[in-house]
Structure formats: structure tokens, C-alpha cells
Design an enzyme around this catalytic site. Structure first.
Site, PDB file in Angstrom:
ATOM      1  N   ARG A 101      41.884  48.093  46.722  1.00 17.11           N
ATOM      2  CA  ARG A 101      41.438  48.692  45.468  1.00 17.11           C
ATOM      3  C   ARG A 101      40.495  49.843  45.751  1.00 17.11           C
ATOM      4  O   ARG A 101      39.671  49.779  46.671  1.00 17.11           O
ATOM      5  CB  ARG A 101      40.731  47.650  44.588  1.00 17.11           C
ATOM      6  CG  ARG A 101      41.632  46.504  44.164  1.00 17.11           C
ATOM      7  CD  ARG A 101      40.899  45.482  43.308  1.00 17.11           C
ATOM      8  NE  ARG A 101      41.715  44.289  43.125  1.00 17.11           N
ATOM      9  CZ  ARG A 101      41.285  43.178  42.548  1.00 17.11           C
ATOM     10  NH1 ARG A 101      40.059  43.099  42.082  1.00 17.11           N
ATOM     11  NH2 ARG A 101      42.093  42.134  42.415  1.00 17.11           N
ATOM     12  N   ARG A 117      32.289  44.162  47.547  1.00 14.07           N
ATOM     13  CA  ARG A 117      33.182  45.086  46.843  1.00 14.07           C
ATOM     14  C   ARG A 117      33.758  46.095  47.839  1.00 14.07           C
ATOM     15  O   ARG A 117      33.262  47.217  47.985  1.00 14.07           O
ATOM     16  CB  ARG A 117      32.403  45.811  45.732  1.00 14.07           C
ATOM     17  CG  ARG A 117      33.286  46.351  44.617  1.00 14.07           C
ATOM     18  CD  ARG A 117      32.444  47.044  43.559  1.00 14.07           C
ATOM     19  NE  ARG A 117      31.564  46.146  42.850  1.00 14.07           N
ATOM     20  CZ  ARG A 117      31.891  45.482  41.751  1.00 14.07           C
ATOM     21  NH1 ARG A 117      33.106  45.608  41.249  1.00 14.07           N
ATOM     22  NH2 ARG A 117      31.021  44.695  41.154  1.00 14.07           N
ATOM     23  N   GLU A 133      30.957  36.360  40.744  1.00 12.38           N
ATOM     24  CA  GLU A 133      32.350  35.960  40.545  1.00 12.38           C
ATOM     25  C   GLU A 133      33.059  35.762  41.875  1.00 12.38           C
ATOM     26  O   GLU A 133      32.955  36.602  42.773  1.00 12.38           O
ATOM     27  CB  GLU A 133      33.080  37.028  39.732  1.00 12.38           C
ATOM     28  CG  GLU A 133      34.561  36.757  39.537  1.00 12.38           C
ATOM     29  CD  GLU A 133      35.388  38.024  39.350  1.00 12.38           C
ATOM     30  OE1 GLU A 133      36.572  37.994  39.716  1.00 12.38           O
ATOM     31  OE2 GLU A 133      34.826  39.024  38.865  1.00 12.38           O
ATOM     32  N   SER A 143      38.777  34.697  39.092  1.00 11.09           N
ATOM     33  CA  SER A 143      39.101  34.809  37.668  1.00 11.09           C
ATOM     34  C   SER A 143      40.427  34.104  37.438  1.00 11.09           C
ATOM     35  O   SER A 143      41.425  34.453  38.080  1.00 11.09           O
ATOM     36  CB  SER A 143      39.210  36.277  37.238  1.00 11.09           C
ATOM     37  OG  SER A 143      37.935  36.852  37.070  1.00 11.09           O
ATOM     38  N   ARG A 194      34.471  36.723  49.610  1.00 11.04           N
ATOM     39  CA  ARG A 194      33.320  36.255  48.826  1.00 11.04           C
ATOM     40  C   ARG A 194      32.987  34.798  49.142  1.00 11.04           C
ATOM     41  O   ARG A 194      31.828  34.387  49.058  1.00 11.04           O
ATOM     42  CB  ARG A 194      33.593  36.448  47.334  1.00 11.04           C
ATOM     43  CG  ARG A 194      33.679  37.922  46.958  1.00 11.04           C
ATOM     44  CD  ARG A 194      33.639  38.161  45.471  1.00 11.04           C
ATOM     45  NE  ARG A 194      33.679  39.592  45.169  1.00 11.04           N
ATOM     46  CZ  ARG A 194      33.329  40.131  44.004  1.00 11.04           C
ATOM     47  NH1 ARG A 194      32.925  39.352  43.022  1.00 11.04           N
ATOM     48  NH2 ARG A 194      33.380  41.435  43.826  1.00 11.04           N
TER      49      ARG A 194
END
Length: 424
Positions: A259, A274, A346, A349, A388
Site C-alpha cells: 500500500r 504503517r 488496530e 478489521s 503488528r
């Protein structure tokens, strides 16, 4: 993508749904395009009928030896063909424009989704585990251990990349293996190894295109690097006619994900939170319409099970209407406790997309009861984001002086190692 027939007959439902997301949508342009398209189709059908009737009359005129009449009718047929060609072009252009407009509209939130503009309106569902006390941040721990190297990663690739070494790289790989084994052996998912490069229609099917093209990496020859394994896993059934007995389909895959993080300028620029490239274990379910709600709960519990097995404290949040993803109609976020940052972050999800993606993919299943072709519901969730999870282990299991304990459930995957770092 939404059904224009439903928008046409229940405009208020859709307007209210998008309003929950904080969007004021003007449907006039879409409905005008729809009306023009239906008019073009009707006119085209009328011309086809006229052409067919004229062609029959030509045959009759020739049988009667009336060449003058046959010539006149032939000229008329040619004129009808020219008009039909123009209408075909108009129909194609209008269809393309209507599809573009419809594909830019997000899914409608489920009725029990909390209404709000952003994450401030998310609702706590439950918490699990005992939050650990203060710790170093994961990137300081990794550098103290000498196993996390950002400087070399920057030299090789630039910012938002990382290099893990020795036991830290081993732990990352072990976490992925542990997650896959849990989901396959305990939770009944089918393991799949998928391509990392996909085509335009695949990205369109799950909702990354056309709206979010700027967030994605694209190769010079037109392939897209997957932002998540959800994209190829869900599209495995694109353009398919399934049987109800085929469902549920449950897939799990471990992949690297890519990403641009275009909307995250200045956020988490240091560390593993990130990155442009990151490892993730992804869960995807394709189920009948009636099973969708239960499947979301099941998927969430499967993801939670990984955190419980690793004894990592977490909480579950229901996302508000303004914080949900484009394709989702309901989302739970799993947020793991990070003592080095003194907050929850987070880590997964878990979303139900209702029939939003299956419509875009042209995927249906035949009902056993009615024989009707129905769009299945698709669901996805991280099970978990491996990087993560590694961050959470480092911060929750840090013992000081460059030493990190290995969670008990992970030790068999690391050859029995109980600690990594300066003493390993």
C-alpha cells in the site's frame, strides 16, 4: 456495487444510508443516466422489430417480383441499421457512465451500525486480558536487540520499509505459520497461495478500483500489487454460478501486502505499524445471504482466538458509519494493547460486505428452495496482521536489556526458544 433497480424503487433508503456515512449524494445524475439508458434500449428494440418486419416484407416483394418495392425496403433497412448502430454506441457509453457512477458509491451501513463521523463514535464491545505496564516502543526494542534495521531498508527501498534479522525474522515467520495452522486445523479454513499481482477487474471486484487507485502500487504493464489477500481470495469466485451447497467457502492466505499509505503522510513514519510492504494472514468467507451475520461473528472469534492464544490483551470495537471501509456494511476492529505506545492499535478489521462485492464480481448462487439466483455475501478479516502482531509481542513480552520472551503458544514454532534477543 448497487442495484440500479433498487435505487430507482427505493431512493430514500439509499440516500439515508449514505447520509449515515456523512455523504450527501445527489442521485439525479445517476437516475437520469438510467432513464436515458432504458430509453436507448427501448428505442433499439423498436428499431430491431422494424428491421425484422421490413426484412420479411423484402422477401415477400421479391417473391412477387416487385423489385422497386424491394429496393425501397432495402434502403429503409439500411437506414434502420445505421440508426441502430448509433443507438448501440449510445447504449454502451451510457452503460459505462452509469457503471462508473454506481461503482463510486460506498456500501450502505447495516441498521445496527453506530452513526458517527469518525473513530470517535466507535463503540466498545468487549475487552480481554490484562494490560501490561509501560514498555519501550517496539522499534527501540528491535534496534536494542540489533535485529531491526531501518537504515539499510531506507538505503534499499526508501522510507516505510524494514529489515528483520535472525530471531526477529524467525519470529515473524513463526507467527504466520502459527496463525495459518490455527485457522486451517482449528477453524476450518482452506489454505490458499495466491498471486501478488492482479488485473484491473479483480481490484474492481473488491472495491479498490476505481475510487482508491491512488492508494495502490501498479506495475508498468498494468498489474496491481495486492493491498491485501482479500482481493485475490474473494475474486476466486468472480463470474461464477455457485450452488447453495457449495457455501460456505472459507479461505485463508498468508501474503505480503502493498500500500502506498497515501493518506497517512506523517503518521507512524518510524517502526513497523504503517509500511508500504507488510505480511498479513487474511480470512475470507463467501456465504449465503441468511448466514452473513453469524459468519461475521464467527470470523471475529477466529481472529480473537489468535490474540488469546498469544496472551495479548485486546479490545473489540464496532466501527461507526463514518469510520467503515468503502465496501463494508458492518465492521469490527480488533485493537491490541501496545504498552510501548500506551494505547490500543488496530490489528484486524473484520467486515461483512453484504452482496456489495458479489455484484461487482458478477457472482451468484442458486437457492435450493426457490431456484432463484442470489448474490452471496462476502466477508473478510485479518487473522492477523503479522507485523503488528510482532509489534505487540515485542512490547508486551519485553523483559529489558534487549531480551523478549517468546509466547508459550509460539515456542513450538521457534524450535523451543523461550527468549530472543541479546541472550539468544
Amino acid at each position: 456495487m448497487h442495484d440500479i433497480n433498487k435505487i430507482r424503487t427505493d431512493k430514500i433508503f439509499f440516500l439515508n444510508g449514505w447520509k449515515k456515512r456523512g455523504l450527501e449524494i445527489n442521485l439525479d445524475n445517476i437516475l437520469n443516466l438510467d432513464e436515458d439508458l432504458r430509453s436507448a434500449i427501448t428505442n433499439l428494440q423498436n428499431l430491431q422489430t422494424q428491421r425484422n418486419e421490413a426484412s420479411k416484407l423484402i422477401g415477400i416483394a421479391k417473391q412477387d417480383g416487385d423489385e422497386s418495392r424491394a429496393s425501397e425496403l432495402t434502403s429503409n433497412v439500411q437506414g434502420l441499421k445505421d440508426s441502430m448502430h448509433e443507438l448501440e454506441v449510445t447504449k454502451v457509453n451510457l452503460s459505462r457512465k452509469l457503471k462508473t457512477e454506481l461503482s463510486s458509491l460506498p456500501n450502505i451501513p447495516n441498521e445496527d451500525v453506530p452513526i458517527g463521523k469518525d473513530d470517535n463514535s466507535n463503540v466498545l464491545v468487549r475487552e480481554w486480558g490484562t494490560k501490561k505496564g509501560p514498555s519501550l516502543n517496539h522499534y527501540d526494542i528491535g534496534e536494542e536487540m540489533g535485529l531491526l534495521d531501518f537504515d539499510t531498508a531506507i538505503k534499499l527501498s526508501g522510507s516505510r520499509f524494514s529489515i528483520l534479522k535472525k530471531d526477529l525474522a524467525f519470529m515473524e515467520r513463526s507467527l504466520a505459520n502459527f496463525m495459518i495452522d490455527q485457522h486451517v486445523n482449528k477453524n476450518g479454513y482452506e489454505e490458499v497461495s495466491v498471486p501478488y499481482l492482479v488485473k484491473d477487474d479483480v481490484m474492481f471486484g473488491t472495491g479498490q478500483l476505481p475510487k482508491f487507485s491512488d492508494d495502490q502500487f501498479r506495475t508498468e504493464d498494468g498489474f496491481w500489487l495486492i493491498p491485501t489477500a482479500e482481493v485475490p481470495l474473494t475474486n476466486m469466485v468472480s463470474n461464477s454460478s455457485l450452488k447453495e451447497s457449495d457455501l460456505p467457502l472459507r479461505y485463508v492466505a498468508y501474503t505480503q501486502c502493498f500500500r502506498k499509505e497515501a493518506g497517512a503522510a506523517g503518521k507512524d513514519t518510524r517502526g513497523l505499524i504503517r509500511l508500504h510492504q507488510f505480511p498479513k494472514v487474511e480470512l475470507v468467507s463467501i456465504v449465503s445471504e441468511e448466514s452473513s451475520i453469524d459468519e461475521l461473528d464467527r470470523l471475529l472469534l477466529c481472529a480473537e482466538g489468535i490474540l488469546k492464544s498469544l496472551d495479548l490483551p485486546y479490545r473489540v470495537m464496532t466501527l461507526s458509519s463514518g469510520d467503515m471501509g468503502f465496501s463494508a456494511n458492518k465492521t469490527y476492529d480488533l485493537e491490541v494493547w501496545l504498552p510501548g505506545q500506551n494505547l490500543y492499535r488496530e490489528i484486524s478489521s473484520c467486515s461483512s460486505c453484504s452482496d456489495f462485492q458479489s455484484r461487482r464480481m458478477n457472482t451468484k448462487y442458486k437457492s435450493n428452495e426457490t431456484g432463484e439466483n442470489i448474490y452471496p455475501h462476502t466477508l473478510n478479516g485479518s487473522g492477523l496482521a503479522v507485523g503488528r502482531t510482532l509489534v505487540a509481542v515485542l512490547e508486551n513480552y519485553y523483559e529489558g536489556s534487549g531480551v523478549v520472551r517468546v509466547p508459550e503458544a509460539l515456542q513450538p514454532y521457534m524450535g523451543g526458544l523461550k527468549k530472543i534477543g541479546l541472550t539468544s
